[in-house]
Design a protein around this motif. Structure first.
Motif, mmCIF file in Angstrom:
data_model
loop_
_atom_site.group_PDB
_atom_site.id
_atom_site.type_symbol
_atom_site.label_atom_id
_atom_site.label_comp_id
_atom_site.label_asym_id
_atom_site.label_seq_id
_atom_site.Cartn_x
_atom_site.Cartn_y
_atom_site.Cartn_z
ATOM 1 N N ARG A 110 35.399 31.310 43.087
ATOM 2 C CA ARG A 110 35.205 32.255 42.056
ATOM 3 C C ARG A 110 36.336 33.250 41.930
ATOM 4 O O ARG A 110 36.950 33.522 43.171
ATOM 5 N N ASN A 111 37.065 33.427 40.951
ATOM 6 C CA ASN A 111 37.915 34.485 40.805
ATOM 7 C C ASN A 111 37.428 35.992 40.595
ATOM 8 O O ASN A 111 36.301 35.842 40.869
ATOM 9 N N VAL A 112 38.384 36.920 40.756
ATOM 10 C CA VAL A 112 37.954 38.443 40.689
ATOM 11 C C VAL A 112 37.124 38.422 39.230
ATOM 12 O O VAL A 112 36.316 39.691 39.502
ATOM 13 N N PHE A 113 37.181 37.822 38.238
ATOM 14 C CA PHE A 113 36.196 37.925 37.310
ATOM 15 C C PHE A 113 35.049 37.087 37.299
ATOM 16 O O PHE A 113 34.091 37.128 36.307
ATOM 17 N N GLY A 114 34.869 36.549 38.262
ATOM 18 C CA GLY A 114 33.520 35.725 38.238
ATOM 19 C C GLY A 114 33.525 34.435 37.904
ATOM 20 O O GLY A 114 32.698 33.607 37.728
ATOM 21 N N HIS A 115 34.671 33.850 37.389
ATOM 22 C CA HIS A 115 34.879 32.510 36.834
ATOM 23 C C HIS A 115 35.102 31.496 37.983
ATOM 24 O O HIS A 115 35.854 31.696 38.689
ATOM 25 N N ALA A 116 34.403 30.342 37.886
ATOM 26 C CA ALA A 116 34.681 29.171 38.910
ATOM 27 C C ALA A 116 36.109 28.785 38.592
ATOM 28 O O ALA A 116 36.514 28.493 37.432
ATOM 29 N N VAL A 117 36.846 28.583 39.663
ATOM 30 C CA VAL A 117 38.208 28.124 39.522
ATOM 31 C C VAL A 117 38.530 27.179 40.857
ATOM 32 O O VAL A 117 37.677 27.013 41.830
ATOM 33 N N GLN A 118 39.616 26.350 40.768
ATOM 34 C CA GLN A 118 40.131 25.416 41.542
ATOM 35 C C GLN A 118 40.595 26.156 43.013
ATOM 36 O O GLN A 118 41.076 27.499 43.065
ATOM 37 N N LEU A 119 40.541 25.520 44.192
ATOM 38 C CA LEU A 119 40.990 26.101 45.317
ATOM 39 C C LEU A 119 42.847 25.971 45.122
ATOM 40 O O LEU A 119 43.219 25.362 44.038
ATOM 41 N N ASP A 120 43.358 26.660 46.121
ATOM 42 C CA ASP A 120 44.938 26.768 46.127
ATOM 43 C C ASP A 120 45.453 25.869 47.173
ATOM 44 O O ASP A 120 45.317 26.146 48.151
ATOM 45 N N PRO A 121 45.810 24.696 46.647
ATOM 46 C CA PRO A 121 46.639 23.913 47.653
ATOM 47 C C PRO A 121 47.721 24.416 48.596
ATOM 48 O O PRO A 121 48.040 23.915 49.775
ATOM 49 N N MET A 122 48.582 25.369 48.016
ATOM 50 C CA MET A 122 49.639 26.073 48.582
ATOM 51 C C MET A 122 48.984 27.067 49.961
ATOM 52 O O MET A 122 49.759 27.176 50.763
ATOM 53 N N LYS A 123 47.695 27.033 50.105
ATOM 54 C CA LYS A 123 46.873 27.872 51.048
ATOM 55 C C LYS A 123 46.532 26.795 51.999
ATOM 56 O O LYS A 123 45.414 27.160 52.954
ATOM 57 N N GLY A 124 46.505 25.565 51.819
ATOM 58 C CA GLY A 124 45.930 24.666 52.845
ATOM 59 C C GLY A 124 44.758 24.055 52.401
ATOM 60 O O GLY A 124 43.837 23.449 52.976
ATOM 61 N N GLU A 125 44.323 24.547 51.266
ATOM 62 C CA GLU A 125 42.918 24.262 50.482
ATOM 63 C C GLU A 125 43.058 22.908 49.751
ATOM 64 O O GLU A 125 44.055 22.789 48.926
#
Length: 187
Positions: A110-125
């Motif tokens: 979840r992002n800071v607004f509570g919306h479901a989002v993708q993980l960040d592949p640039m962070k190894g996710e």
């Protein structure tokens, strides 16, 4: 002349309302009809073939369920190591319809607004998405390695009489590392 202008305005409003309703109807998620065929619990086992040709037996299960906004795919793999140790890996991913028909975005955080989002592949996710094309549901997981290379896992689950045919492959920088094909019986 004023009456004609008013009628024209009402006509334009009416046409706009019809166009808006048609746009809303076309924008409604189409996942319900597609996912319902896959919903259920499935189990099976397979021999995973590694790139070096060695074989590793595995027990596998997958559960596919509708959610309020999309669907969930949860899967588990159990490996019995030659030394008797058992390793179990469990995953669960929620998917939401995207603006593109038949393509679903993973809702893994979840992002800071509570919306479901993708993980960040640039962070190894892992960057995960899915698609339903005909009788096959495919889930992709893309990982960006520390050296900038990539790993792509692909799970094809195809409807079959009594269950699903599972085809899994793992590519690293374009070279297949692992693959498995097996039947998972509906429970």
């Amino acid at each position: 002349m004023r009456a004609a202008t008013v009628c024209l305005s009402f006509r334009n409003i009416w046409m706009l309302a019809i166009a808006l309703l048609a746009a809303i109807a076309l924008a409604l998620p189409v996942w319900a009809a597609d996912i319902s065929e896959f919903v259920g619990d499935y189990e099976g086992n397979a021999d995973l073939v590694r790139a070096d040709g060695t074989v590793e037996p595995r027990d596998m299960s997958v559960s596919i369920a509708e959610t309020r906004d999309g669907f969930n795919v949860s899967w588990s793999t159990t490996i019995q190591k030659p030394d008797g140790r058992i390793k179990e890996s469990d995953y669960s991913v929620d998917f939401l319809p995207s603006p593109r028909e038949g393509i679903y975005a993973a809702a893994m955080t979840r992002n800071v607004f509570g919306h479901a989002v993708q993980l960040d592949p640039m962070k190894g996710e892992p960057y995960v998405w899915g698609r339903i094309e005909g009788d096959t549901m495919t889930v992709y997981s893309l990982f960006v390695a520390d050296d900038g290379g990539y790993e792509l896992q692909q799970f094809d689950r195809t409807l079959a009489e009594g269950g699903l045919m599972l085809k899994f492959s793992r590519l690293k920088d374009g070279v297949e590392q692992r693959s498995v094909e097996t039947f998972l019986a509906r429970q």
